[in-house]
Design a protein around this motif. Sequence first.
Motif, PDB file in Angstrom:
ATOM      1  N   ARG A 193     -19.479  -6.499  -0.040  1.00  0.00           N
ATOM      2  CA  ARG A 193     -19.852  -5.220  -0.659  1.00  0.00           C
ATOM      3  C   ARG A 193     -20.690  -4.358   0.282  1.00  0.00           C
ATOM      4  NH1 ARG A 193     -23.775  -7.969  -5.228  1.00  0.00           N
ATOM      5  NH2 ARG A 193     -25.345  -8.806  -3.789  1.00  0.00           N
ATOM      6  N   LEU A 229     -16.012 -10.692  -2.859  1.00  0.00           N
ATOM      7  CA  LEU A 229     -16.428  -9.322  -3.166  1.00  0.00           C
ATOM      8  C   LEU A 229     -17.933  -9.148  -2.959  1.00  0.00           C
ATOM      9  CD1 LEU A 229     -14.272  -8.543  -6.324  1.00  0.00           C
ATOM     10  CD2 LEU A 229     -14.255  -7.253  -4.182  1.00  0.00           C
ATOM     11  N   ALA A 259     -18.495  -2.828   3.004  1.00  0.00           N
ATOM     12  CA  ALA A 259     -17.652  -1.804   2.383  1.00  0.00           C
ATOM     13  C   ALA A 259     -18.454  -0.540   2.101  1.00  0.00           C
ATOM     14  CB  ALA A 259     -17.027  -2.344   1.100  1.00  0.00           C
ATOM     15  N   THR A 265     -11.609   0.676   1.735  1.00  0.00           N
ATOM     16  CA  THR A 265     -10.427  -0.115   1.363  1.00  0.00           C
ATOM     17  C   THR A 265      -9.924  -0.920   2.551  1.00  0.00           C
ATOM     18  OG1 THR A 265      -9.820   1.583  -0.258  1.00  0.00           O
ATOM     19  CG2 THR A 265      -8.108   0.014   0.375  1.00  0.00           C
ATOM     20  N   SER A 285       0.829  -1.207   0.000  1.00  0.00           N
ATOM     21  CA  SER A 285       0.000   0.000   0.000  1.00  0.00           C
ATOM     22  C   SER A 285       0.862   1.256   0.000  1.00  0.00           C
ATOM     23  CB  SER A 285      -0.925   0.006   1.216  1.00  0.00           C
ATOM     24  OG  SER A 285      -1.726  -1.145   1.256  1.00  0.00           O
ATOM     25  N   TRP A 319      -6.958  -1.864  -4.790  1.00  0.00           N
ATOM     26  CA  TRP A 319      -8.003  -2.888  -4.853  1.00  0.00           C
ATOM     27  C   TRP A 319      -7.673  -3.928  -5.916  1.00  0.00           C
ATOM     28  CZ3 TRP A 319     -13.471  -3.173  -3.138  1.00  0.00           C
ATOM     29  CH2 TRP A 319     -13.736  -2.354  -2.037  1.00  0.00           C
ATOM     30  N   THR A 320      -7.178  -3.457  -7.063  1.00  0.00           N
ATOM     31  CA  THR A 320      -6.830  -4.373  -8.153  1.00  0.00           C
ATOM     32  C   THR A 320      -5.700  -5.311  -7.741  1.00  0.00           C
ATOM     33  OG1 THR A 320      -7.508  -2.719  -9.792  1.00  0.00           O
ATOM     34  CG2 THR A 320      -6.109  -4.517 -10.566  1.00  0.00           C
ATOM     35  N   GLY A 333      -7.025  -7.664  -5.076  1.00  0.00           N
ATOM     36  CA  GLY A 333      -7.909  -8.620  -5.732  1.00  0.00           C
ATOM     37  C   GLY A 333      -7.141  -9.618  -6.577  1.00  0.00           C
ATOM     38  N   PHE A 388     -12.079  -4.005   2.728  1.00  0.00           N
ATOM     39  CA  PHE A 388     -11.737  -4.986   1.691  1.00  0.00           C
ATOM     40  C   PHE A 388     -10.407  -5.662   1.997  1.00  0.00           C
ATOM     41  CE2 PHE A 388      -9.745  -5.826  -2.559  1.00  0.00           C
ATOM     42  CZ  PHE A 388     -10.520  -6.922  -2.868  1.00  0.00           C
ATOM     43  N   GLY A 389      -9.411  -4.886   2.427  1.00  0.00           N
ATOM     44  CA  GLY A 389      -8.104  -5.460   2.738  1.00  0.00           C
ATOM     45  C   GLY A 389      -8.168  -6.480   3.845  1.00  0.00           C
TER      46      GLY A 389
END
Length: 420
Positions: free
Chosen positions: A272, A268, A275, A400, A107, A249-250, A253, A403-404
């Motif tokens: 969602r 995901l 997030a 983020t 990151s 994110w990419t 992912g 998601f992480g």
Amino acid sequence: MNTSRSNPPIHASRANHQTLFVLAAIVLGVIAGEVLNLAIGKGEALTGITNVFGAMTDVFMRLIKMIIAPLVFATLVAGMAKMGEGRAVGRVGGKAILWFFSASLVSLVIGMALVNLLAPGEALHLELPAAGADTGLQKHEPTLASFVAHVVPRSLFEAMAQNEILQIVVFSIFFGIACAHLGELAQPTVRLLDSLGHVMLKVTGYVMHFAPVAVFAAMASMVAKNGFGVLGSYGIFIGEFYLGLAVLWTVLGGVGFVLLGRRIASLLRHVREPALIAFATATSEAAYPKLLQQLERFGCPERICGFVLPLGYSFNLDGSMMYMTFAVLFIAQAYGVAMAPADQLLMLLVLLFTSKGIAGVPRASLIVIAATLDMFDLPAEGLLLLLGIDQVLDMGRSATNVFGNSVAAAVVSRWEKALK
């Protein structure tokens, strides 16, 4: 058999409806906020309306904080007791820490590379703040003493009352290991805490019915106060920061796809809604109970996600890590200060470790940034350039972070060969 197969679609349908409600609340909140900003402008009338919105959001956040402490304690202790001997706990913890530091480093590097490539500070033509201007932040040096103060609890009840997640984790680790070693003697306690965890997840379901209302209020309040003008003034910086988050994110992912295969798409879908809640409320804490629930539905065993997720909320804030490098270099560019590559690498290492010692401090990202600016003789008053849009940026980094941490829990579960 037919009944058991019909359950997942029902859960999926409910999740889809809740996600749609949250998305609709975001859109309606932005529209309502802009209408209020244009129709009323600044004044006592607008302040009164935004205070009502603030109260609605505050109710939701209080309900969430009411859940977090008992949920973390119950799930973590029950999960560790089910792991058995201390070696299993150490193995899972070691894998989690390895992932956390690797993800944090990635990151920071992505943030540093993009801010050097895009140079958003050079394009921002603003009058620089006066020297000695008050940033409004409490001074907090990231020292070893401050780290110990935020890690080691003086009392479990004090830690729970203040929602100090890291302190609750430390106590829970000791308590969980003790339960594992006592075996059958501790089973009544473990069963009680296991039951408490499920009760708190049920309470989470009730609280989440209020989420769309809180999301609407949070968005409407922010836009009503600032309007879209703030987005225009800082559009370049905001756009490039969100581009950096998209790249992160990419990357996360992509790593998730390598380790989890096509199940990354299912992950995901499951995360969602948490997030979106984190995005709209600008805090990843608001998403914690729902995220834990969704990770278990995804297939992460309770004993692992209940252990990894609380640690991740203290040590694996990927969005916040990227923001720190973005902010420091942006301020340096805005003041026309060129940081040599060696200084930037040193800054990266400083942020990698000092950010881990600030857990539980309000507005921790800004405080770490302020300390870093002082360390490299950059004007701390430069933070005033970001305070006006901090909530807009916090929305993206909070989502983020969620998601992480979901990827971290799923990957550690796969490494343990326990992903269902």
